[in-house]
Design an enzyme around this catalytic site. Structure first.
Site, mmCIF file in Angstrom:
data_model
loop_
_atom_site.group_PDB
_atom_site.id
_atom_site.type_symbol
_atom_site.label_atom_id
_atom_site.label_comp_id
_atom_site.label_asym_id
_atom_site.label_seq_id
_atom_site.Cartn_x
_atom_site.Cartn_y
_atom_site.Cartn_z
ATOM 1 N N HIS A 192 0.840 -1.199 0.000
ATOM 2 C CA HIS A 192 0.000 0.000 0.000
ATOM 3 C C HIS A 192 0.871 1.244 0.000
ATOM 4 O O HIS A 192 2.096 1.153 0.032
ATOM 5 C CB HIS A 192 -1.024 -0.026 1.144
ATOM 6 C CG HIS A 192 -0.431 -0.022 2.520
ATOM 7 N ND1 HIS A 192 0.180 1.067 3.081
ATOM 8 C CD2 HIS A 192 -0.360 -1.006 3.458
ATOM 9 C CE1 HIS A 192 0.594 0.776 4.299
ATOM 10 N NE2 HIS A 192 0.289 -0.487 4.559
ATOM 11 N N LYS A 205 -2.890 -2.349 6.495
ATOM 12 C CA LYS A 205 -3.656 -3.442 5.910
ATOM 13 C C LYS A 205 -4.705 -3.937 6.892
ATOM 14 O O LYS A 205 -5.845 -4.186 6.547
ATOM 15 C CB LYS A 205 -2.707 -4.585 5.540
ATOM 16 C CG LYS A 205 -1.708 -4.199 4.502
ATOM 17 C CD LYS A 205 -0.620 -5.223 4.322
ATOM 18 C CE LYS A 205 0.557 -4.980 5.194
ATOM 19 N NZ LYS A 205 1.812 -5.577 4.745
ATOM 20 N N CYS A 258 2.244 -6.971 15.355
ATOM 21 C CA CYS A 258 3.612 -6.433 15.536
ATOM 22 C C CYS A 258 4.637 -7.555 15.501
ATOM 23 O O CYS A 258 5.829 -7.288 15.357
ATOM 24 C CB CYS A 258 3.760 -5.737 16.887
ATOM 25 S SG CYS A 258 2.750 -4.290 17.107
ATOM 26 N N CYS A 309 -3.246 -3.048 21.334
ATOM 27 C CA CYS A 309 -2.044 -2.581 20.640
ATOM 28 C C CYS A 309 -2.433 -1.301 19.887
ATOM 29 O O CYS A 309 -3.390 -1.312 19.099
ATOM 30 C CB CYS A 309 -1.570 -3.645 19.648
ATOM 31 S SG CYS A 309 -0.457 -2.969 18.398
ATOM 32 N N HIS A 325 3.865 1.744 2.387
ATOM 33 C CA HIS A 325 5.124 1.089 2.005
ATOM 34 C C HIS A 325 5.819 1.916 0.920
ATOM 35 O O HIS A 325 7.031 2.095 0.927
ATOM 36 C CB HIS A 325 4.871 -0.311 1.449
ATOM 37 C CG HIS A 325 4.121 -1.204 2.387
ATOM 38 N ND1 HIS A 325 3.001 -1.899 2.015
ATOM 39 C CD2 HIS A 325 4.323 -1.492 3.691
ATOM 40 C CE1 HIS A 325 2.554 -2.598 3.041
ATOM 41 N NE2 HIS A 325 3.338 -2.364 4.075
ATOM 42 N N CYS A 348 1.438 -9.437 20.415
ATOM 43 C CA CYS A 348 0.614 -8.911 19.309
ATOM 44 C C CYS A 348 1.119 -9.551 18.020
ATOM 45 O O CYS A 348 2.272 -9.330 17.624
ATOM 46 C CB CYS A 348 0.709 -7.392 19.233
ATOM 47 S SG CYS A 348 -0.081 -6.748 17.744
ATOM 48 N N HIS A 373 -2.367 -1.820 15.899
ATOM 49 C CA HIS A 373 -3.253 -2.765 15.217
ATOM 50 C C HIS A 373 -4.660 -2.808 15.807
ATOM 51 O O HIS A 373 -5.537 -3.505 15.282
ATOM 52 C CB HIS A 373 -2.609 -4.158 15.208
ATOM 53 C CG HIS A 373 -1.316 -4.175 14.457
ATOM 54 N ND1 HIS A 373 -0.092 -4.024 15.068
ATOM 55 C CD2 HIS A 373 -1.054 -4.241 13.124
ATOM 56 C CE1 HIS A 373 0.869 -4.016 14.162
ATOM 57 N NE2 HIS A 373 0.307 -4.155 12.978
ATOM 58 N N LYS A 377 -3.427 5.525 11.203
ATOM 59 C CA LYS A 377 -2.318 5.066 10.369
ATOM 60 C C LYS A 377 -2.880 4.155 9.281
ATOM 61 O O LYS A 377 -3.677 3.262 9.571
ATOM 62 C CB LYS A 377 -1.332 4.275 11.230
ATOM 63 C CG LYS A 377 -0.217 3.652 10.425
ATOM 64 C CD LYS A 377 0.442 2.516 11.181
ATOM 65 C CE LYS A 377 1.385 1.747 10.279
ATOM 66 N NZ LYS A 377 1.756 0.439 10.793
#
Ligand code: MSP
Length: 560
Positions: free
Chosen positions: A19, A300, A130, A144, A22, A127, A147, A297
């Site tokens: 995405h 995905k 992570c 987390c 990246h 997690c 996420h 943020k």
């Protein structure tokens, strides 16, 4: 070549498609690699994919595919994304490659032999997003923060790396090397982490629970923890330790990462290197996040991502690259959106740069038979020449400090200056007076010299004036594409911006002009065709003889 620049991106998890988050880190690293190549460095650029661990294993299971085929498919998508965005990486490492696994085993053996690895029971909160154990302090409302999922309680037998043993050494190293972690805020964050115990790092997973990983060399019932495996890519890709690339490029390293993986790079990685008796990398550069439409943020797992393929297809890779570099402040979070990209493109590329290019091109085509005239400089030209010559000196330190948007703004200020020069000199008026033909040629020459390169002039033995924007912008703008047709010419043509502005979907006025824009786009095609002719003419007068930095790695000699 004495100056060496080795830049890396994180290797990306292959649990889902690439995405724009990246792409952001990768475009930034690509810009730096290209800029340093041009600036005389022996530059090496690494990216790749992170393919082991629980997260990937679960994703492959969910897709009902065996893990290797799953990794092959998604890794390929990352390669494609970088091709579409014209990323100039020298290597693409995959952690499932044998060359990588062999180095991981070697490093593990060294650290194990030195007594820095032991076996113990571990209980903690984990997690999977992570791929690490979290501390209670890191949670926000029990979840987390990256996420937005509750971590799982885990208790299992693991091998541990004596990371705590190196805490004081790392603190001292960071204090003694103030630019080791930058921007400064992140350095302070890491010093904060190191102010109290960091504990030892669990570096294995039982194979019966996570079968997808590199077996520990001394215990085949365990696989290597994905971070211990992944971080080693930065040296395995260089052919650690016998390959010349390792000798040349390590540790002159610039790691580019996002802030979510700060701890792994700033704490795990240097302590691992130290324990293995290897030199520590030079800089860790930490970027902020690109935020999605929901203010979170882009990720995905949150499902708020922008697809770089779609964006590049819609606007072209140059627009995407330029936007990511010019509209973000490295180290800080930035909101991204199509309308912002469109505004940036229109303001800088279509208006300022595109306008100047198309006006200069049209006049040279019309009044100079498409051949660059010989200049006769006057006093009034000196300001613009001096500014162009000084530009690299202004841009270089900004790039060195990763103030990329400021570096590009400095370049755009020069574009605006050239536009002012063009307007003040009014070459379209000069063109009406046959006696002013020489002056017209000089004005057009100076604009072209500013847009393209002074190097051609040096070649023709006429001294030096302006450093071409083409060169200064070439690390950012790549896809002008299309090769010049001149015989033997291998130079890429650049700056083929559409004169037509991009349509902003938020503007109803522009919506209403849809049909007109379509007609205009046809005009663009015609203009492009003329531009091709124009490039041909220029090439025949020597302008095409610029080096192609990517292949030849030959530096531009700015003092020429
Ligand atoms: N595989 C690890 C990295 C191992 S490096 C030895 C990993 N992969 S990742 O695919 O999850 O993320 C890779 C990088 O992309 C991280 O630096 C991360 O910060 C960055 N980004 C992911 N989403 C992002 C944004 N929305 N914005 C900016 N960068 C983002 O972590």
């Amino acid at each position: 070549m004495s100056k060496v620049f080795y830049v890396t991106t994180p290797i990306y998890y292959v649990n889902a498609e690439p995405h724009i988050g990246h792409a952001y880190t990768t475009v930034m690293a690509d810009f730096l690699a290209r800029f340093h190549r041009l600036d005389g460095y022996d530059s090496y650029f690494l990216t790749g994919t992170d393919e082991h661990g629980e997260k990937i294993y679960q994703a492959a299971e969910k897709a009902d595919t065996d893990p290797q085929s799953f990794c092959d498919r998604i890794s390929q998508r990352f390669s494609e994304a970088w091709r579409v965005l014209d990323i100039s990486n020298d290597d693409f490492i995959r952690t499932t490659e044998e060359r990588h696994k062999a180095v991981v085993r070697r490093v593990l053996e060294t650290v194990h032999a030195s007594g820095d690895i032991y076996y113990d029971e571990y209980a903690g909160i984990y997690c999977v997003g992570c791929e690490r154990f979290l501390t209670d302090k890191e949670l926000v409302d029990g979840k987390c923060p990256d996420h937005l999922i509750e971590p799982e309680n885990r208790r299992e037998g693991n091998y541990f790396f004596r990371m705590e043993k190196y805490r004081q050494w790392l603190r001292d190293h960071i204090r003694d090397n103030p630019s080791f972690i930058r921007p400064e805020g992140y350095k302070n964050e890491v010093l904060g982490m190191l102010a109290e115990s960091i504990g030892d790092l669990s570096i294995s997973r039982p194979k019966d629970r996570v079968p997808w990983g590199i077996e520990l060399p001394w215990d085949s019932d365990h696989v290597t923890y994905v971070w211990f495996d992944a971080l080693i890519n930065y040296i395995s890709a260089l052919g650690f330790s016998d390959d010349q690339r390792y000798t040349d490029y390590w540790p002159a390293t610039q790691h580019m990462i996002g802030k979510d993986i700060l701890k792994a790079h700033a704490v795990f990685w240097p302590t691992m290197l130290k324990a293995a008796g290897l030199p520590i990398y030079q800089h860790l550069n930490v970027g902020g996040f690109l935020m999605g439409h929901d203010g979170q943020k882009m990720s995905k797992s949150l499902g708020n991502v922008v697809d770089p393929f779609q964006l590049a297809e819609k606007f072209g890779p140059d627009a995407v690259r330029y936007y990511l570099l010019k509209d973000t402040v490295y180290g800080q979070d930035s909101s991204v959106g199509e309308h912002l990209l469109i505004d940036r493109y229109n303001a800088d590329l279509a208006n300022d740069l595109g306008n100047l290019l198309s006006r200069a091109r049209a006049l040279i085509g019309r009044h100079m038979d498409g051949v660059l005239p010989t200049p006769e400089q006057q006093a009034g030209d000196q300001e613009v020449i001096a500014e162009g010559t000084a530009l690299i000196g202004r841009v270089r330190p900004l790039v060195g400090e990763l103030r990329i948007f400021e570096a590009l703004e400095t370049v755009m200020q020069f574009v605006r200056m050239l536009n002012r020069y063009f307007n003040d000199e009014a070459p379209w008026k000069l063109a009406k007076d046959p006696e002013q033909h020489g002056r017209l040629g000089t004005v057009l020459y100076n604009c072209v010299e500013g847009l393209w390169s002074r190097r051609c002039r040096a070649r023709r033995g006429r001294g030096v004036s302006i450093l071409g924007l083409e060169i200064l912008l070439s690390p950012t703008l790549r896809s002008g594409a299309g090769r010049c047709q001149a015989r033997g010419c291998r130079r890429k043509r650049r700056f083929s911006f559409r004169k037509r502005k991009l349509k902003n979907p938020n503007s109803s006025k522009l919506q209403r002009r849809k049909n007109r824009a379509r007609r205009k786009s046809l005009m663009c095609v015609r203009k492009k065709a003329r531009y091709r002719l124009m490039t041909f003419s220029m090439c025949s007068c020597g302008l095409h003889k610029l080096p192609r930095p990517k292949k030849s790695k030959r530096p531009i000699n700015y003092s020429n």
